[in-house]
Design an enzyme around this catalytic site. Sequence first.
Site, PDB file in Angstrom:
ATOM      1  N   ASP A 197      -5.871  -8.024  -1.418  1.00 20.37           N
ATOM      2  CA  ASP A 197      -4.894  -7.325  -0.720  1.00 20.37           C
ATOM      3  C   ASP A 197      -5.611  -6.035   0.046  1.00 20.37           C
ATOM      4  O   ASP A 197      -6.547  -5.391  -0.522  1.00 20.37           O
ATOM      5  CB  ASP A 197      -3.601  -7.101  -1.216  1.00 20.37           C
ATOM      6  CG  ASP A 197      -3.771  -6.108  -2.575  1.00 20.37           C
ATOM      7  OD1 ASP A 197      -4.638  -6.503  -3.317  1.00 20.37           O
ATOM      8  OD2 ASP A 197      -3.087  -5.179  -2.776  1.00 20.37           O
ATOM      9  N   GLU A 218      -3.145  -5.695  -5.892  1.00 20.09           N
ATOM     10  CA  GLU A 218      -3.907  -4.798  -6.682  1.00 20.09           C
ATOM     11  C   GLU A 218      -3.445  -3.457  -6.094  1.00 20.09           C
ATOM     12  O   GLU A 218      -3.211  -2.337  -6.885  1.00 20.09           O
ATOM     13  CB  GLU A 218      -5.340  -4.890  -6.715  1.00 20.09           C
ATOM     14  CG  GLU A 218      -6.123  -3.857  -7.704  1.00 20.09           C
ATOM     15  CD  GLU A 218      -6.544  -2.471  -6.982  1.00 20.09           C
ATOM     16  OE1 GLU A 218      -7.120  -1.813  -7.870  1.00 20.09           O
ATOM     17  OE2 GLU A 218      -6.218  -2.368  -5.885  1.00 20.09           O
TER      18      GLU A 218
END
Length: 419
Positions: free
Chosen positions: A87, A182
């Site tokens: 991400d 994350e």
Amino acid sequence: MHTISSLNFTVTERFLRYVKIDTQSDPESPASPSTEKQKNLGRLLVDELKQMGIGDAHLDQYGCVYATIPANTDKDVPVICFCSHMDTSPDCSGANVKPIIHENYDGEDIVLPDDHTQIIKLNEHPDLRNQLGNDVITASGTTLLGADNKAGVAEIMDACYQLVNHPEIKHGIVKILFTPDEEIGRGVDNVDVKKLGAYACYTVDGESAGNLENETFSADGAKLTINGISAHPGFAKDKMESAIKIACEIVARLPKDLSPEDTDGKQGFIHPVNISGQVETAVIDFIIRDFDEKKLHQHAEVLKNVVSAVLQSYPASAYSLKISPQYRNMKSVLDDHPEIVQYGLEAIKRAGMQPKLCSIRGGTDGSRLSFMGLPTPNIFAGEHAFHSKHEWVSVQDMQKAVQTILHLCIVWENPPAQF
């Protein structure tokens, strides 16, 4: 032994593919992963791993990618894992990223073409001095680049490619893990550590080439809810106790020397990250950080004392303060397994760099993985100016990271005598 520095690297081409896929995570979403589009990159990575011949590569329902490269040695080698997150940060757009390679960087400021007000200035990015003659990759000025952490993803993927295609590089079982979310603190919420079955892991999510981080903040979150007294403003004298004003007073009374903008190095802080509300109710979210867990608890006490002192002036109002642990300094775990960090430093050295052991004023997936039973320091990916339109990485640093991963596999298979 094949000379690792002369390999035909695929990391740049992979990186340029991956950053064009929007994988921004969303802190407001309760789903896991928080955005379905993160799986678009996950599916591509699985396809590429399978094309390499890594047959067990798969994407699970939570957006995690797992894969295994079998050992090619008869030695009994501990299983190691490499991890990066897919991400990108919610802080800056990750859609329609247009990566640009600035070949043979000459030391000048870099003006980004799609917004000429976006200038990557040498005096603000001193690490650019180490990139003279290198090929620097940036975005175009309207988005982040996504080097955090697609540089790490591309580096691990290239390392997989090299291991599969160069059986002369001897290694034990190597596990691969790519995580979602994350950037919003949920990267390893659904990771199956038992399925990985690894003894040690390395996140590839650090900054300057040669860096290895064995220490992170310990982190708590705090949610303060203030219940004030609402009244019609025309008739509010001696009645109204505005939760908004109470909240403002609390933030104003926080010690200046415990704020992020006034701290660095090993200093911790208390930081209000969100405030919302009306006269009757207001909510403030804080993050509390320190490398020392004892000091972390002391910062929480400071916050409690400030809240209590302010509320004494508002006798009809009430509050609740909930403090929740987020992650802990991984150093306490890594210190029990010193070879994990030592092998990392040795691999960096073998890749031709001066290794530097660092602390990170933040956390990584490795912070939580370490406390889930998988000790996980963080090695450099070459990413700089994260979460911003000025984000950059160099081709040469990414190649050095690939070399470091490969040398790590070699060191674990054949540890130096001094360890």
